[in-house]
Design a protein around this motif. Sequence first.
Motif, PDB file in Angstrom:
ATOM      1  N   ASN A  77      -4.053   1.877  -9.184  1.00 50.39           N
ATOM      2  CA  ASN A  77      -4.677   0.571  -9.389  1.00 50.39           C
ATOM      3  C   ASN A  77      -5.039  -0.052  -8.036  1.00 50.39           C
ATOM      4  OD1 ASN A  77      -5.388  -2.057 -10.007  1.00 50.39           O
ATOM      5  ND2 ASN A  77      -3.854  -2.253 -11.603  1.00 50.39           N
ATOM      6  N   PRO A  78      -6.331  -0.229  -7.755  1.00 49.07           N
ATOM      7  CA  PRO A  78      -6.746  -0.766  -6.452  1.00 49.07           C
ATOM      8  C   PRO A  78      -6.353  -2.230  -6.236  1.00 49.07           C
ATOM      9  CG  PRO A  78      -8.638  -0.562  -7.894  1.00 49.07           C
ATOM     10  CD  PRO A  78      -7.483   0.083  -8.612  1.00 49.07           C
ATOM     11  N   LYS A 137       0.835  -1.209   0.000  1.00 48.73           N
ATOM     12  CA  LYS A 137       0.000   0.000   0.000  1.00 48.73           C
ATOM     13  C   LYS A 137       0.869   1.258   0.000  1.00 48.73           C
ATOM     14  CE  LYS A 137      -4.016   2.063   2.171  1.00 48.73           C
ATOM     15  NZ  LYS A 137      -5.104   1.877   3.116  1.00 48.73           N
ATOM     16  N   ARG A 182      -4.303  -9.166  -2.710  1.00 51.92           N
ATOM     17  CA  ARG A 182      -3.791  -8.009  -3.445  1.00 51.92           C
ATOM     18  C   ARG A 182      -2.563  -8.410  -4.265  1.00 51.92           C
ATOM     19  NH1 ARG A 182      -4.585  -5.717   2.314  1.00 51.92           N
ATOM     20  NH2 ARG A 182      -4.287  -7.930   2.447  1.00 51.92           N
ATOM     21  N   HIS A 240      -3.583  -3.318  -5.970  1.00 55.30           N
ATOM     22  CA  HIS A 240      -2.398  -3.335  -5.126  1.00 55.30           C
ATOM     23  C   HIS A 240      -2.683  -3.039  -3.654  1.00 55.30           C
ATOM     24  CE1 HIS A 240      -0.214  -3.735  -8.774  1.00 55.30           C
ATOM     25  NE2 HIS A 240      -0.438  -2.503  -9.179  1.00 55.30           N
ATOM     26  N   TYR A 241      -3.842  -2.454  -3.360  1.00 50.95           N
ATOM     27  CA  TYR A 241      -4.083  -2.058  -1.970  1.00 50.95           C
ATOM     28  C   TYR A 241      -5.493  -2.347  -1.462  1.00 50.95           C
ATOM     29  CZ  TYR A 241      -5.936   2.048  -4.370  1.00 50.95           C
ATOM     30  OH  TYR A 241      -6.638   2.870  -5.204  1.00 50.95           O
ATOM     31  N   ASP A 242      -6.404  -2.730  -2.320  1.00 49.03           N
ATOM     32  CA  ASP A 242      -7.792  -2.954  -1.930  1.00 49.03           C
ATOM     33  C   ASP A 242      -8.133  -4.435  -2.109  1.00 49.03           C
ATOM     34  OD1 ASP A 242     -10.598  -3.191  -1.832  1.00 49.03           O
ATOM     35  OD2 ASP A 242     -10.902  -1.198  -2.677  1.00 49.03           O
ATOM     36  N   LEU A 243      -8.250  -5.160  -0.995  1.00 52.80           N
ATOM     37  CA  LEU A 243      -8.512  -6.598  -1.041  1.00 52.80           C
ATOM     38  C   LEU A 243      -9.800  -6.912  -1.789  1.00 52.80           C
ATOM     39  CD1 LEU A 243      -7.784  -9.482  -0.283  1.00 52.80           C
ATOM     40  CD2 LEU A 243      -8.856  -9.095   1.947  1.00 52.80           C
ATOM     41  N   ALA A 244     -10.849  -6.159  -1.536  1.00 49.31           N
ATOM     42  CA  ALA A 244     -12.132  -6.423  -2.201  1.00 49.31           C
ATOM     43  C   ALA A 244     -12.004  -6.260  -3.715  1.00 49.31           C
ATOM     44  CB  ALA A 244     -13.218  -5.502  -1.644  1.00 49.31           C
ATOM     45  N   ALA A 245     -11.284  -5.236  -4.159  1.00 52.90           N
ATOM     46  CA  ALA A 245     -11.096  -5.017  -5.602  1.00 52.90           C
ATOM     47  C   ALA A 245     -10.295  -6.162  -6.215  1.00 52.90           C
ATOM     48  CB  ALA A 245     -10.393  -3.684  -5.848  1.00 52.90           C
ATOM     49  N   ARG A 260     -12.605  -9.148  -6.467  1.00 52.93           N
ATOM     50  CA  ARG A 260     -13.562  -8.978  -7.577  1.00 52.93           C
ATOM     51  C   ARG A 260     -12.903  -9.263  -8.927  1.00 52.93           C
ATOM     52  NH1 ARG A 260     -15.169  -4.531  -4.537  1.00 52.93           N
ATOM     53  NH2 ARG A 260     -13.975  -3.107  -5.856  1.00 52.93           N
TER      54      ARG A 260
END
Length: 133
Positions: free
Chosen positions: A29-30, A19, A46, A32-37, A40
């Motif tokens: 780019n999510p 992060k 990540r 790399h830091y957003d688990l939910a993204a 999906r």
Amino acid sequence: MSHELPEWTLDRVDPASMKVLALLLADPNPLHYDLAAAQRAGFGERVNQGPSNMAMLINMLRAAFPGGRVTRLRVQLRGTVLAGQGVRACGRIVQREPDGDGESLTCEVHLEGPDGARVLTGEAVVHTREAAR
């Protein structure tokens, strides 16, 4: 002619560091830091940044050649490293050339994920001030 380099390993890619690196690189780019993204998009975790994976190869080269200078690194991205995974950087010298006060060493390099699959492959050139063993 080939000379294996000492392996460099990282037991676990830290998601908090990923992060921070995304912020430093201004990488929006999510994945790399957003688990939910990341989930999906079909990843279980990540995704580590490519420049971070490349830096692991640099770490291996710097450990193998203290005081050496990496003058070129060319890689192909072949897979992903996910948060929490371990990696192993490997390489071997494939060519040596005298270069001024030292040698220019061409090395094949690669980074392996936890299953042994190569996620980066490429070539590096390192200038050393003295002949490498």
